[in-house]
Design an enzyme around this catalytic site. Structure first.
Site, PDB file in Angstrom:
ATOM      1  N   LYS A   1       0.916  -1.189  -0.120  1.00 56.18           N
ATOM      2  CA  LYS A   1      -0.367  -0.270  -0.158  1.00 56.18           C
ATOM      3  C   LYS A   1       0.894   1.114   0.004  1.00 56.18           C
ATOM      4  CE  LYS A   1      -1.952   2.722   2.072  1.00 56.18           C
ATOM      5  NZ  LYS A   1      -1.607   4.088   2.035  1.00 56.18           N
TER       6      LYS A   1
ATOM      7  N   GLU B   1       9.670   1.110  10.481  1.00 55.88           N
ATOM      8  CA  GLU B   1      10.810   1.952  10.785  1.00 55.88           C
ATOM      9  C   GLU B   1       9.993   3.334  10.619  1.00 55.88           C
ATOM     10  OE1 GLU B   1      12.476   4.782   9.433  1.00 55.88           O
ATOM     11  OE2 GLU B   1      12.779   4.085   7.303  1.00 55.88           O
TER      12      GLU B   1
ATOM     13  N   CYS C   1      13.267  10.123   7.038  1.00 54.00           N
ATOM     14  CA  CYS C   1      13.156   9.870   8.595  1.00 54.00           C
ATOM     15  C   CYS C   1      14.695  10.063   9.339  1.00 54.00           C
ATOM     16  CB  CYS C   1      12.744   8.365   8.890  1.00 54.00           C
ATOM     17  SG  CYS C   1      13.266   7.448   7.105  1.00 54.00           S
TER      18      CYS C   1
ATOM     19  N   GLU D   1       9.743  15.729  15.305  1.00 58.71           N
ATOM     20  CA  GLU D   1      10.122  15.545  13.847  1.00 58.71           C
ATOM     21  C   GLU D   1       9.220  16.717  12.695  1.00 58.71           C
ATOM     22  OE1 GLU D   1       8.825  11.615  11.479  1.00 58.71           O
ATOM     23  OE2 GLU D   1      11.283  11.658  11.374  1.00 58.71           O
TER      24      GLU D   1
END
Lengths: 480, 275
Positions: free
Chosen positions: A184, A258, A292, A389
């Site tokens: 997906k 992750e 990331c 983040e």
């Protein structure tokens, strides 16, 4: 203020890309219309123009993809490992052949500079399939005397920052280890994954081995909670990762995550300063900071702070923000309006908390989603800009006095994905690397990737590794 | 003259302690009924703070040093073999089976003592990246681990669950109920094996009242359960663990590299090569 060098435009032609008006899901070896009967728009974030329409994956669509994958697994697990290997080598070759087309489409759909799509994403994508192709017939050599078996159907959910590369990181090892796949892709970046499905057909990959369902978070949750999915691999935010971990509790399904990061990039006073400036810039501004493992927290030793910041601002001012398809562009478009709003909000909070902000002087295109390269100084470790983040081209700076203090600040986060160290003193680099709680440490370099190099986080940045021998374990169970 | 009876206590921070709650539970041996402490939430928290200290010192010892300490434990157990066999017999296990269990337990201990300075050579490697970089992946211990060993009176089984985290440098806390007396006997030998403070902690009792606290404690970095651990309870553990992305796993209870893997984090370090 430093003037930018004048450059003539050098626009990569998008003629090579032929898009359909709308796309179905790829299930059981062919493209099928969505049972949900719903499509959604996918736009270019640099122009806001409609590129195509993509199918929304409802429950029935996911059910169909998973049952296709279940059948695909039966075929795939019986195929001789060396044959699996051949299919993957072939896929790698087909990707190399259509590399330019993929790169242009990746840039159009996701907003990343063509230079990065062409020179980083696509070579890495092909390399991942090439690398894992060679593991398929050597799995029992990988971990001493251990005997393995695949999970079965792997459900894989990937983000929008490196759409095709994240597909490669997931699909190549899953197929090499004998699993079948339902993938997906992210809502805003489905197009290169759809083109990859064409490659699977060209490679005559057996039907049902690779399946693709496009959609949003709702589609993802159908996949996560499907009883016939044996393993989930997710790359995305820590928030969603935690939800997935909770919903898999007690199911016995395999899980690798992750998740987010807030990497420290530590610059010691004995670093090669110009090299470190380059590395820090690459660490945070690569791919608009939609990374990331981005080095989003600059930790600079107090004695060189002023000099370093001056050089850094000078270098930042050279960055070219604009049309992703221009080969001169360093910083492309922010991937979506929603992401732009998130970055804007966090940067405002940084200003309100009292941080000093520097943004480069540049003209932003009228349409599309853009954010100027941004540097914060005078921020505190407790500020949101230094803790959360941001996933955008925003760097924060904190100073330290001693190596111990640098390590303490670097580790003072729930995240633990990556970190950077800049010093010309080998013993100090190794001392620091030993003490940083991070899964990937770049010393005197940053944002380097390779299919043979395991990638993944400590702490709330997730668990499991992608890439390398360690990456195989994400898709194998011990055969008891 | 009457015999002096042993008081069974838990082992936390290298001290033998009663439960802070004062609660106990009983185990019926063939010759007597003994009382053991029922670990409370506070006992769990105390054990975690000791185990944090234990992790710092244990993980910083050289693998060679850890090997010698684990080997020392096998010497201690060998010396008290008769007492272990007696306890197993008191728990209803036949003499030859009891003897076999302790012999095999010692063999397992020897295996793990010997792997402390080898696993890293087997599970880490240089990565052949395409470019002029030195790139190495190696492993580091996860931190404080909570273990739910199989609750049968078997030293072999107990050590199969407890040794993997310790041999890679994690500190551990475990909970045993039916095997509580055996776990306490093991603790007495741990105490004679030069283990640094807080490395290896042993709690006794049922987990029903403390499972939430264990699985939500953010300083516990990983939770390992045995292969047959109740799935309903494992669901609670895994669900709570997600709040801090805590690692949870069923341990394979085998002697191989994969028995160690859940207790490790892989760290990959890059450095350019150049003149």
């Amino acid at each position: 203020m430093v003037e930018k060098w004048a450059y003539s435009e050098s626009i990569e032609s998008s003629d090579i890309v032929n898009l359909e008006k709308k796309y179905g899901h790829f299930i059981n070896g062919s493209f099928v219309s969505p049972k949900s009967k719903k499509y959604f728009d996918t736009v270019s974030p640099s122009t806001e123009e409609l590129l195509s329409k993509v199918s929304f994956g409802g429950k029935q669509d996911v059910d169909n993809a998973v049952s296709s994958a279940k059948e695909g697994f039966k075929v795939w697990k019986k195929i001789k490992p060396v044959e699996r290997s051949k299919y993957l080598f072939k896929i790698a070759r087909l990707i190399q052949e259509r590399s330019r087309e993929f790169a242009v489409l990746e840039s159009m759909d996701g907003g990343k500079p063509i230079r990065e799509a062409r020179d980083v994403d696509l070579p890495q994508v092909a390399a991942n399939f090439f690398y894992f192709a060679g593991w398929a017939d050597k799995l029992d050599l990988s971990w001493s005397n251990s005997k393995f078996k695949p999970y079965g159907v792997a459900g894989q959910i990937i983000p929008w920052n490196f759409p095709l590369l994240m597909l490669a990181w997931k699909v190549a090892p899953a197929l090499a280890t004998g699993n079948s796949v339902v993938l997906k892709p992210a809502e805003t970046t489905s197009l290169t994954a759809l083109m990859f499905a064409e490659i699977c057909s060209e490679a005559a990959l057996p039907e049902g081995v690779f399946n693709l369902v496009t959609g949003n978070g709702e589609t993802g949750s159908y996949l996560v909670n499907h009883k016939d999915v044996d393993k989930i691999a997710f790359t995305g935010s820590t928030g969603v990762g935690k939800q997935i971990q909770a919903s898999l509790a007690g199911t016995g399904k395999g899980l690798t995550l992750e998740l987010g990061g807030k990497a420290a990039n530590i610059v010691y006073e004995d670093a090669s300063i110009d090299q470190a400036v380059e590395g820090v810039v690459n660490g945070i501004f690569f791919n608009q900071g939609h990374v990331c493992c981005a080095g989003s927290r600059l930790l600079v030793q107090e004695s060189i702070h002023d000099k370093f910041i001056e050089k850094l601002e000078r270098r930042m001012q050279q960055l070219r923000v604009g049309n992703p398809l221009d080969k001169n562009t360093d910083i492309g478009a922010i991937n979506s309006k929603q992401q732009l709003e998130k970055i804007t909000e966090l940067v405002e909070s940084g200003v309100n908390d009292g941080g000093s902000i520097f943004q480069t002087e540049c003209e932003l295109p009228a349409n599309g989603f853009w954010f100027k390269p941004t540097l914060f100084t005078n921020v505190q470790p407790a500020h949101r800009v230094t803790r959360e983040e941001i996933f955008g081209p925003v760097l924060t700076t904190i100073t330290f006095r001693t190596p111990d203090e640098a390590v303490e600040i670097a580790n003072n986060t729930e995240y633990g994905l990556s970190a950077g160290i800049w010093s010309e003193k080998g013993s100090k680099v190794l001392w620091t690397a030993d003490r940083l709680d991070a899964g990937v440490i770049w010393s005197n370099t940053f944002n380097k990737f390779d299919p043979s190099s395991p990638f993944g986080g400590y702490k709330e940045s997730g668990f499991g590794r992608e890439g390398g021998r360690h990456g195989l374990l994400s898709y194998l169970k011990e055969d008891r | 003259m009457s015999e002096v009876r042993k008081t069974y206590k838990m082992y936390v921070g290298n001290s033998f302690v009663r439960s802070e709650s004062g609660r106990t539970y009983s185990i019926e041996l063939s010759s007597e009924i003994i009382e053991l402490p029922q670990a409370s939430r506070k006992d769990v928290r105390d054990a975690v703070s000791q185990a944090k200290k234990g992790y710092e010192s244990w993980s910083s010892l050289s693998p060679y040093n850890r090997a010698q300490i684990l080997y020392r434990l096998s010497e201690m157990i060998e010396g008290r073999k008769a007492s272990y066999i007696e306890l197993l017999k008191e728990s209803g296990i036949k003499n030859n089976e009891a003897k076999k269990d302790i012999d095999e337990a010692i063999e397992i201990l020897i295996w793990y003592a010997g792997i402390t300075d080898k696993w890293e050579q087997l599970s880490g490697n240089l990565n052949p990246v395409a470019g002029s970089y030195f790139n190495i992946s190696h492993q580091e211990p996860l931190g404080v681990i909570f273990i739910f060993p199989r609750d049968t009176v078997s030293l072999k089984s107990l050590l199969l669950s407890l040794l993997p985290p310790l041999s890679v440098g994690c500190s551990s806390i475990s909970l045993s109920k039916t095997a509580g007396a055996l776990a306490v006997m093991l603790a007495e030998d741990l105490n004679n094996s030069d283990l640094p403070l807080g490395v290896w902690n042993i709690l006794t009792g049922s987990y029903s009242n403390i499972i939430e606290d264990i699985s939500k404690h953010v300083e516990i970095k990983g939770i390992g359960v045995n292969m047959d651990f109740d799935n309903k309870d494992f669901t609670i553990i895994q669900s709570n663990a997600s709040e801090s992305v805590k690692r949870t796993f069923r341990m394979n209870e085998r002697l191989n590299l994969l028995s160690l893997h859940p207790f490790l984090e892989t760290k990959t370090v890059w450095h350019p090569k150049g003149k």
